[in-house]
Structure formats: structure tokens, C-alpha cells
Design a protein around this motif. Sequence first.
Motif, PDB file in Angstrom:
ATOM      1  N   ASP A   9     -37.217   9.288  25.824  1.00 46.04           N
ATOM      2  CA  ASP A   9     -38.504   8.787  26.318  1.00 46.04           C
ATOM      3  C   ASP A   9     -39.120   7.845  25.289  1.00 46.04           C
ATOM      4  N   PHE A  10     -39.687   6.751  25.782  1.00 48.21           N
ATOM      5  CA  PHE A  10     -40.384   5.796  24.923  1.00 48.21           C
ATOM      6  C   PHE A  10     -41.734   5.486  25.548  1.00 48.21           C
ATOM      7  N   ARG A  11     -42.759   5.510  24.722  1.00 45.23           N
ATOM      8  CA  ARG A  11     -44.116   5.280  25.210  1.00 45.23           C
ATOM      9  C   ARG A  11     -44.778   4.170  24.401  1.00 45.23           C
ATOM     10  N   GLY A  12     -45.679   3.473  25.044  1.00 47.09           N
ATOM     11  CA  GLY A  12     -46.428   2.418  24.386  1.00 47.09           C
ATOM     12  C   GLY A  12     -46.139   1.068  25.019  1.00 47.09           C
ATOM     13  N   PRO A  13     -46.857   0.046  24.565  1.00 49.63           N
ATOM     14  CA  PRO A  13     -46.720  -1.276  25.184  1.00 49.63           C
ATOM     15  C   PRO A  13     -45.332  -1.901  25.006  1.00 49.63           C
ATOM     16  N   GLU A  14     -44.570  -1.477  24.032  1.00 44.56           N
ATOM     17  CA  GLU A  14     -43.229  -2.017  23.794  1.00 44.56           C
ATOM     18  C   GLU A  14     -42.129  -1.111  24.339  1.00 44.56           C
ATOM     19  N   SER A  15     -42.502  -0.101  25.107  1.00 38.65           N
ATOM     20  CA  SER A  15     -41.533   0.905  25.546  1.00 38.65           C
ATOM     21  C   SER A  15     -40.372   0.314  26.330  1.00 38.65           C
ATOM     22  N   ALA A  16     -40.602  -0.677  27.168  1.00 37.45           N
ATOM     23  CA  ALA A  16     -39.521  -1.269  27.970  1.00 37.45           C
ATOM     24  C   ALA A  16     -38.489  -1.940  27.074  1.00 37.45           C
ATOM     25  N   LYS A  17     -38.951  -2.714  26.103  1.00 37.35           N
ATOM     26  CA  LYS A  17     -38.029  -3.393  25.191  1.00 37.35           C
ATOM     27  C   LYS A  17     -37.250  -2.387  24.345  1.00 37.35           C
ATOM     28  N   ILE A  18     -37.916  -1.351  23.903  1.00 31.94           N
ATOM     29  CA  ILE A  18     -37.256  -0.331  23.078  1.00 31.94           C
ATOM     30  C   ILE A  18     -36.200   0.407  23.886  1.00 31.94           C
ATOM     31  N   ALA A  19     -36.529   0.788  25.122  1.00 32.05           N
ATOM     32  CA  ALA A  19     -35.563   1.497  25.969  1.00 32.05           C
ATOM     33  C   ALA A  19     -34.354   0.616  26.255  1.00 32.05           C
ATOM     34  N   GLU A  20     -34.583  -0.648  26.541  1.00 33.30           N
ATOM     35  CA  GLU A  20     -33.474  -1.576  26.800  1.00 33.30           C
ATOM     36  C   GLU A  20     -32.576  -1.699  25.568  1.00 33.30           C
ATOM     37  N   HIS A  21     -33.183  -1.808  24.412  1.00 30.61           N
ATOM     38  CA  HIS A  21     -32.411  -1.906  23.170  1.00 30.61           C
ATOM     39  C   HIS A  21     -31.658  -0.603  22.884  1.00 30.61           C
ATOM     40  N   HIS A  22     -32.301   0.512  23.141  1.00 33.54           N
ATOM     41  CA  HIS A  22     -31.671   1.812  22.898  1.00 33.54           C
ATOM     42  C   HIS A  22     -30.418   1.976  23.762  1.00 33.54           C
ATOM     43  N   GLU A  23     -30.463   1.459  24.983  1.00 33.22           N
ATOM     44  CA  GLU A  23     -29.285   1.547  25.852  1.00 33.22           C
ATOM     45  C   GLU A  23     -28.085   0.837  25.224  1.00 33.22           C
ATOM     46  N   LYS A  24     -28.322  -0.271  24.537  1.00 32.24           N
ATOM     47  CA  LYS A  24     -27.223  -0.978  23.863  1.00 32.24           C
ATOM     48  C   LYS A  24     -26.556  -0.072  22.836  1.00 32.24           C
ATOM     49  N   HIS A  25     -27.352   0.681  22.097  1.00 32.01           N
ATOM     50  CA  HIS A  25     -26.790   1.605  21.112  1.00 32.01           C
ATOM     51  C   HIS A  25     -26.027   2.749  21.787  1.00 32.01           C
ATOM     52  N   LEU A  26     -26.512   3.193  22.930  1.00 27.57           N
ATOM     53  CA  LEU A  26     -25.800   4.243  23.662  1.00 27.57           C
ATOM     54  C   LEU A  26     -24.425   3.738  24.107  1.00 27.57           C
ATOM     55  N   LYS A  27     -24.356   2.502  24.583  1.00 29.04           N
ATOM     56  CA  LYS A  27     -23.072   1.921  24.984  1.00 29.04           C
ATOM     57  C   LYS A  27     -22.130   1.806  23.789  1.00 29.04           C
ATOM     58  N   GLU A  28     -22.666   1.429  22.643  1.00 24.73           N
ATOM     59  CA  GLU A  28     -21.850   1.352  21.427  1.00 24.73           C
ATOM     60  C   GLU A  28     -21.306   2.725  21.061  1.00 24.73           C
ATOM     61  N   TYR A  29     -22.136   3.734  21.147  1.00 25.79           N
ATOM     62  CA  TYR A  29     -21.716   5.100  20.830  1.00 25.79           C
ATOM     63  C   TYR A  29     -20.601   5.550  21.768  1.00 25.79           C
ATOM     64  N   ILE A  30     -20.738   5.277  23.054  1.00 33.13           N
ATOM     65  CA  ILE A  30     -19.707   5.643  24.027  1.00 33.13           C
ATOM     66  C   ILE A  30     -18.381   4.980  23.672  1.00 33.13           C
ATOM     67  N   ALA A  31     -18.423   3.706  23.299  1.00 30.13           N
ATOM     68  CA  ALA A  31     -17.195   2.992  22.940  1.00 30.13           C
ATOM     69  C   ALA A  31     -16.575   3.556  21.668  1.00 30.13           C
ATOM     70  N   ILE A  32     -17.379   3.813  20.665  1.00 27.35           N
ATOM     71  CA  ILE A  32     -16.868   4.335  19.389  1.00 27.35           C
ATOM     72  C   ILE A  32     -16.251   5.714  19.575  1.00 27.35           C
ATOM     73  N   GLU A  33     -16.939   6.569  20.327  1.00 23.96           N
ATOM     74  CA  GLU A  33     -16.469   7.943  20.530  1.00 23.96           C
ATOM     75  C   GLU A  33     -15.449   8.066  21.665  1.00 23.96           C
ATOM     76  N   GLN A  34     -15.220   6.970  22.387  1.00 22.33           N
ATOM     77  CA  GLN A  34     -14.271   6.934  23.497  1.00 22.33           C
ATOM     78  C   GLN A  34     -14.555   8.036  24.517  1.00 22.33           C
ATOM     79  N   LEU A  35     -15.806   8.120  24.913  1.00 24.55           N
ATOM     80  CA  LEU A  35     -16.206   9.123  25.900  1.00 24.55           C
ATOM     81  C   LEU A  35     -15.682   8.735  27.282  1.00 24.55           C
ATOM     82  N   PRO A  36     -15.330   9.719  28.103  1.00 28.66           N
ATOM     83  CA  PRO A  36     -14.736   9.431  29.406  1.00 28.66           C
ATOM     84  C   PRO A  36     -15.730   8.943  30.468  1.00 28.66           C
TER      85      PRO A  36
END
Length: 77
Positions: A9-36
Motif C-alpha cells: 500500500d502507498f499513500r499520499g500525493p505521489e502514491s501512483a508514481k511510487i506504486a508504478e515504480h514498485h511494480e518494476k522492482h517486483l518484476k525484477e525480483y521475479i526474474a532474478i528468483e525465476q518464480l513460476p
Amino acid sequence: MRKIKLIWDFRGPESAKIAEHHEKHLKEYIAIEQLPVDITGFDVLNDMYAIAWMVVTDDYMIAVRDALRPHRGELFG
């Protein structure tokens, strides 16, 4: 096999940008860990609240939870 949606969860006026950026890190984690499962996303719920999320199976939930510390989770699908 159950799929679990882990949510940050992200709150505040920048929450949309932060959530979008956080998703990029989640995708990186999935690739590094080779999750199914490679389902991720972010949702802007209003101008002060957004979430980023990823879906994992039961087998990986504990490891991902401990590594990435989501704020909450729910069943997916």
C-alpha cells in the motif's frame, strides 16, 4: 495450487508514481528468483492511495513474504 496476491500500500500525493515504480522492482525480483508466476500490477484507487501487487503460489509465498515484506495478502483468482 492456490495463488496469493501480495499487496503493498502507498499513500499520499505521489502514491501512483511510487506504486508504478514498485511494480518494476517486483518484476525484477521475479526474474532474478525465476518464480513460476509472473503476474504483477499496480492500481490507483484514488488520488492519495495506490497499491502494487504480485501473485505467487503457496510454495513461494513464505519466501517472498519474508524477503519483500508486503503489507497484506489475499487469495487471487
